[in-house]
Write an enzyme that holds these catalytic residues in place. Structure first.
Site, PDB file in Angstrom:
ATOM      1  N   ASP A  81       0.800  -1.204   0.000  1.00  0.00           N
ATOM      2  CA  ASP A  81       0.000   0.000   0.000  1.00  0.00           C
ATOM      3  C   ASP A  81       0.836   1.259   0.000  1.00  0.00           C
ATOM      4  O   ASP A  81       1.835   1.358   0.698  1.00  0.00           O
ATOM      5  CB  ASP A  81      -0.916  -0.017   1.215  1.00  0.00           C
ATOM      6  CG  ASP A  81      -2.099  -0.911   0.954  1.00  0.00           C
ATOM      7  OD1 ASP A  81      -2.505  -0.986  -0.219  1.00  0.00           O
ATOM      8  OD2 ASP A  81      -2.591  -1.528   1.888  1.00  0.00           O
ATOM      9  N   ILE A  85      12.845  -0.055   4.845  1.00  0.00           N
ATOM     10  CA  ILE A  85      13.075  -1.396   5.421  1.00  0.00           C
ATOM     11  C   ILE A  85      14.444  -1.459   6.104  1.00  0.00           C
ATOM     12  O   ILE A  85      15.039  -2.519   6.223  1.00  0.00           O
ATOM     13  CB  ILE A  85      12.921  -2.526   4.364  1.00  0.00           C
ATOM     14  CG1 ILE A  85      13.883  -2.335   3.184  1.00  0.00           C
ATOM     15  CG2 ILE A  85      11.493  -2.634   3.882  1.00  0.00           C
ATOM     16  CD1 ILE A  85      13.999  -3.593   2.315  1.00  0.00           C
TER      17      ILE A  85
HETATM   18  C1  UD1 Z   1       1.908  -7.147   5.854  1.00  0.00           C
HETATM   19  C2  UD1 Z   1       1.711  -6.433   7.133  1.00  0.00           C
HETATM   20  O1  UD1 Z   1       1.752  -7.012   8.201  1.00  0.00           O
HETATM   21  N1  UD1 Z   1       1.451  -5.126   7.043  1.00  0.00           N
HETATM   22  C3  UD1 Z   1       1.220  -4.369   8.247  1.00  0.00           C
HETATM   23  C4  UD1 Z   1       2.554  -3.977   8.831  1.00  0.00           C
HETATM   24  O2  UD1 Z   1       3.289  -3.276   7.840  1.00  0.00           O
HETATM   25  P1  UD1 Z   1       4.845  -3.053   8.048  1.00  0.00           P
HETATM   26  O3  UD1 Z   1       5.415  -4.249   8.726  1.00  0.00           O
HETATM   27  O4  UD1 Z   1       5.397  -2.661   6.743  1.00  0.00           O
HETATM   28  O5  UD1 Z   1       4.849  -1.841   9.057  1.00  0.00           O
HETATM   29  P2  UD1 Z   1       5.881  -1.566  10.232  1.00  0.00           P
HETATM   30  O6  UD1 Z   1       5.326  -2.075  11.530  1.00  0.00           O
HETATM   31  O7  UD1 Z   1       7.196  -2.068   9.811  1.00  0.00           O
HETATM   32  O8  UD1 Z   1       5.913   0.021  10.235  1.00  0.00           O
HETATM   33  C5  UD1 Z   1       5.802   0.793  11.426  1.00  0.00           C
HETATM   34  C6  UD1 Z   1       6.534   2.099  11.273  1.00  0.00           C
HETATM   35  O9  UD1 Z   1       7.934   1.853  11.255  1.00  0.00           O
HETATM   36  C7  UD1 Z   1       8.537   2.445  10.126  1.00  0.00           C
HETATM   37  N2  UD1 Z   1       9.662   1.545   9.698  1.00  0.00           N
HETATM   38  C8  UD1 Z   1       9.416   0.217   9.552  1.00  0.00           C
HETATM   39  C9  UD1 Z   1      10.435  -0.649   9.179  1.00  0.00           C
HETATM   40  C10 UD1 Z   1      11.725  -0.117   8.949  1.00  0.00           C
HETATM   41  O10 UD1 Z   1      12.677  -0.840   8.611  1.00  0.00           O
HETATM   42  N3  UD1 Z   1      11.918   1.210   9.098  1.00  0.00           N
HETATM   43  C11 UD1 Z   1      10.907   2.071   9.462  1.00  0.00           C
HETATM   44  O11 UD1 Z   1      11.117   3.277   9.569  1.00  0.00           O
HETATM   45  C12 UD1 Z   1       7.419   2.544   9.101  1.00  0.00           C
HETATM   46  O12 UD1 Z   1       7.665   3.531   8.143  1.00  0.00           O
HETATM   47  C13 UD1 Z   1       6.225   2.844   9.991  1.00  0.00           C
HETATM   48  O13 UD1 Z   1       6.163   4.220  10.291  1.00  0.00           O
HETATM   49  O14 UD1 Z   1       2.349  -3.156   9.981  1.00  0.00           O
HETATM   50  C14 UD1 Z   1       1.703  -1.909   9.687  1.00  0.00           C
HETATM   51  C15 UD1 Z   1       1.642  -1.096  10.973  1.00  0.00           C
HETATM   52  O15 UD1 Z   1       0.861  -1.741  11.911  1.00  0.00           O
HETATM   53  C16 UD1 Z   1       0.317  -2.177   9.093  1.00  0.00           C
HETATM   54  O16 UD1 Z   1      -0.232  -0.970   8.656  1.00  0.00           O
HETATM   55  C17 UD1 Z   1       0.387  -3.144   7.920  1.00  0.00           C
HETATM   56  O17 UD1 Z   1      -0.905  -3.607   7.594  1.00  0.00           O
HETATM   57  C1  PEP Z   2      -0.996  -1.470   4.934  1.00  0.00           C
HETATM   58  C2  PEP Z   2      -1.575  -2.643   4.787  1.00  0.00           C
HETATM   59  O1  PEP Z   2      -1.083  -3.693   4.118  1.00  0.00           O
HETATM   60  P1  PEP Z   2       0.389  -3.949   3.485  1.00  0.00           P
HETATM   61  O2  PEP Z   2       1.357  -3.795   4.595  1.00  0.00           O
HETATM   62  O3  PEP Z   2       0.262  -5.375   3.041  1.00  0.00           O
HETATM   63  O4  PEP Z   2       0.541  -2.975   2.377  1.00  0.00           O
HETATM   64  C3  PEP Z   2      -2.896  -2.934   5.370  1.00  0.00           C
HETATM   65  O5  PEP Z   2      -3.242  -4.121   5.445  1.00  0.00           O
HETATM   66  O6  PEP Z   2      -3.629  -2.006   5.754  1.00  0.00           O
END
Ligand code: UD1
Ligand code: PEP
Length: 422
Positions: free
Chosen positions: A113, A120
């Site tokens: 999304d 990452i």
């Molecule tokens: C597939 C999945 O499970 N997706 C969920 C997952 O996304 P996702 O795992 O991508 O989200 P994260 O928990 O990692 O993100 C949380 C925050 O940390 C930041 N961040 C994250 C990793 C990183 O290496 N560096 C960094 O800065 C992101 O920009 C964000 O502001 O958790 C999000 C937050 O609950 C949800 O909206 C998504 O639905």
């Molecule tokens: C942000 C979402 O999904 P994803 O991390 O798979 O993009 C979501 O499920 O709301």
């Protein structure tokens, strides 16, 4: 998605398996030395795209009636299909899983999304701590642990679901003990650890902010893993039922996973009847405005701020949302304005004012949860709403058209080709 709005909804709906568990469990399956089986698997585009990625590695999978069989025993290292990788966020879990399996992985950056920046760096930091080198070239990441993976202490700079899961996937077969500190505590992480532990992994402390993993040599599946209920799908149906239901029973719910959400609905004046595994939403007429701030679990989920918006527009007074996880997650705002909603954003704050009537409009689902908000608004509106890019909704909502129509909505998907998997 074409919605003829205005119908009141009633009846029963059953929640599917959690998307965010499923999309981690499928990559995790390649760490097993036996076939694995999942049930209550949601029928969503992300699952079909993950199956395409598995196929490219000679991993056979079959999905029928909510049961997904995966046989990773003939897995080979191969170039992964970048279109499927880019179609979803969770394809990044193949980084941790392939590192765990082959000690190397090459992948293009994931999609998912469009909700603002999604770096990452914490995933890569975890892989490096475990002994991998990381190189990036033209949107492709290459990871390699020439001397194998070794347990390490990993302190996450921020709480990240994806980085926590990726660290677990890489550490579960590494040599020695890994400690992840400032880990995310989402229920989907517990579900993943349950699956891995049932295959012989040694993961302790999931659900707290410190996770300890002692590496094992082999993972072998003995039984079917039932995926936990999707708390975000549940919250979406709760909000929908309160906004336009005449009494809706929601089955297959884990209420403990939704307390921040249900308590907010109760604060709004919705008289939820919460049972051990189901929630009844009665017809609701009078709603109070509320303030919501999104937080990591057990706080209010960012994925549920948009689905709550249409209900907030029925409340007396101004409701306010601050998304601390994704401050730029506001794709729904201009689209809802087209439907007549009195909603605005100011410096990362979303304000929703009482709106008497919504009208159908031609709108676009910029991402999955924006799509959910538009679907609810479309069902509440007078006239026809056309939601373009409905593939974003089908990425994560199990059989949504069928489920909504069973509740007496009038919803159809047209031009299915635009959402077909290639
Ligand atoms: C597939 C999945 O499970 N997706 C969920 C997952 O996304 P996702 O795992 O991508 O989200 P994260 O928990 O990692 O993100 C949380 C925050 O940390 C930041 N961040 C994250 C990793 C990183 O290496 N560096 C960094 O800065 C992101 O920009 C964000 O502001 O958790 C999000 C937050 O609950 C949800 O909206 C998504 O639905
Ligand atoms: C942000 C979402 O999904 P994803 O991390 O798979 O993009 C979501 O499920 O709301």
């Amino acid at each position: 998605m074409i919605i003829q709005g205005g119908n009141r909804l009633s009846g029963e709906v059953t929640i599917g398996g959690a998307k965010n568990s499923t999309v981690a469990l499928i990559p995790a399956a390649i760490l097993a030395d036996t076939p694995v089986q999942f049930d209550t698997v949601p029928d969503i585009l992300d699952v079909h795209n993950l199956m395409i990625i598995l196929k490219s590695m000679n991993v056979k999978s079959e999905f029928s009636h909510g049961v997904l069989d995966i046989d990773p025993t003939q897995i080979i290292e191969a170039e992964l299909p970048s279109k499927a990788i880019k179609s979803l966020r969770a394809s990044y879990y193949f980084m941790g899983a392939l590192l765990g399996r082959f000690h190397r992985a090459t992948l293009t950056f994931p999609g998912g999304d469009n909700i603002g920046p999604r770096p990452i760096d914490q995933h890569l930091k975890a892989f490096k701590a475990l002994g991998a080198t990381v190189s990036e070239n033209n949107g492709t990441v290459h990871l390699e642990a020439k001397d194998g993976l070794h347990g390490a202490r990993i302190f996450m700079d921020m709480v990240s679901v994806g980085a926590t899961i990726n660290a677990i996937l890489a550490a579960v077969r590494a040599e020695g003990t890994t400690v992840i500190e400032n880990a995310a505590r989402e229920p989907e992480i517990i579900d993943l650890a349950t699956f891995l532990n049932n295959m012989g992994a040694k993961i302790r402390g999931v659900g707290t902010d410190t996770i300890r993993i002692t590496g094992v040599n082999t993972l072998q599946s003995m039984n079917t893993h039932t995926i936990i209920a999707d708390r975000i799908e549940t919250g979406t149906y709760l909000a929908l039922a309160a906004a336009l239901g005449d009494g809706v029973m929601i089955h297959n719910v884990i209420p403990e996973h939704l307390e921040s959400f249900t308590s907010k609905m109760i604060e709004m004046g919705v008289n939820l009847q919460i049972d051990s595994d189901k929630i009844y939403v009665p017809k609701t007429t009078k709603l109070k405005a509320v303030h919501v701030k999104t937080m990591p679990f057990p706080g209010f989920a960012t994925d549920l701020q948009q689905p709550l918006t249409p209900l907030m527009s029925l409340a007396d007074g101004d409701s306010v949302i601050v998304d601390t996880i994704y401050p730029k997650r506001v794709k729904h705002v201009p689209e809802l304005q087209k439907m007549g909603m009195r909603i605005e954003t100011h410096d990362g704050t979303i304000v929703i004012k009482h709106t008497d009537h919504l009208h159908g409009a031609n709108v676009t689902a910029g991402e999955i949860r924006a799509g959910a908000a538009l679907t609810i608004a479309g069902l509440m509106a007078n006239g026809t709403t056309v939601i373009n890019n409905a593939g974003n909704i089908l990425r994560g909502y199990d059989r949504i058209v069928w489920k909504l129509n069973r509740l007496h909505a009038n919803v159809a998907i047209e031009d299915d080709s635009s959402v077909k998997i290639s």
